[in-house]
Scaffold this active site. Structure first.
Site, short mmCIF file in Angstrom:
data_model
loop_
_atom_site.label_atom_id
_atom_site.label_comp_id
_atom_site.label_asym_id
_atom_site.label_seq_id
_atom_site.Cartn_x
_atom_site.Cartn_y
_atom_site.Cartn_z
N ARG A 150 -11.13 7.68 3.90
CA ARG A 150 -12.26 7.61 3.09
C ARG A 150 -13.28 7.35 3.76
O ARG A 150 -14.65 7.67 3.55
CB ARG A 150 -11.99 6.51 2.09
CG ARG A 150 -11.09 6.78 0.86
CD ARG A 150 -11.31 6.16 -0.44
NE ARG A 150 -10.72 4.60 0.01
CZ ARG A 150 -9.94 3.99 -0.35
NH1 ARG A 150 -8.85 4.67 -0.94
NH2 ARG A 150 -9.46 2.72 -0.22
N HIS A 152 0.83 -1.18 0.00
CA HIS A 152 0.00 -0.16 0.00
C HIS A 152 0.79 1.41 0.01
O HIS A 152 1.73 1.51 0.79
CB HIS A 152 -0.93 0.14 1.30
CG HIS A 152 -2.07 -0.67 1.20
ND1 HIS A 152 -3.16 -0.24 0.41
CD2 HIS A 152 -2.43 -1.98 1.66
CE1 HIS A 152 -4.20 -1.22 0.68
NE2 HIS A 152 -3.65 -2.22 1.22
#
Length: 128
Positions: A120, A97
């Site tokens: 998010r 990531h």
């Protein structure tokens, strides 16, 4: 009857011949044994940066990178299975990531918080 035991750490699989018939685990400082069918659901190994880790064995090119895996992701379950002859596949496929959150007071920490999902989840937008 099946039982789910929480806050325990399996450290040995019990075998009879080539069959897994139970496990030995630690909980609250004591060791226990369970016998019967074993369902083995284990995490990855992305947070084990030791020289004999699965990461070093299968993806040494990633050893210098930090991880967003939790500190518990050290491949212990995979190693237990291998120790009794289990076969593994595709261990070279390790997800990386690019959105680990850097803590200013510990910028060089090998284990990072996975920022993208958390941001998010509260309405954040990740821009490149």
């Amino acid at each position: 009857l099946a039982r789910i035991i929480t806050k325990a750490k399996v450290f040995k699989l019990v075998t009879e011949g080539s069959a897994v018939v139970g496990c030995v685990y630690e909980k609250g400082g004591q060791n226990f044994q369970e016998f019967g069918p074993v369902i083995f659901a284990t995490g990855g190994f992305g947070a084990d940066f030791t020289s004999n880790s699965l990461l070093a064995q299968y993806r040494p090119d990633l050893m210098h990178l930090p991880t967003t895996n939790g500190e518990h992701c050290t491949g212990d379950g995979i190693k237990m299975g291998e120790a009794i002859g289990a076969k593994t596949i595709d261990l070279e496929w390790v997800q990386v990531h690019p959105t680990g959150l850097v803590k200013p007071d510990d910028a060089d920490a090998k284990i990072k918080f996975l920022a993208a999902e958390a941001l998010r989840g509260v309405g954040g937008i990740v821009l490149d």
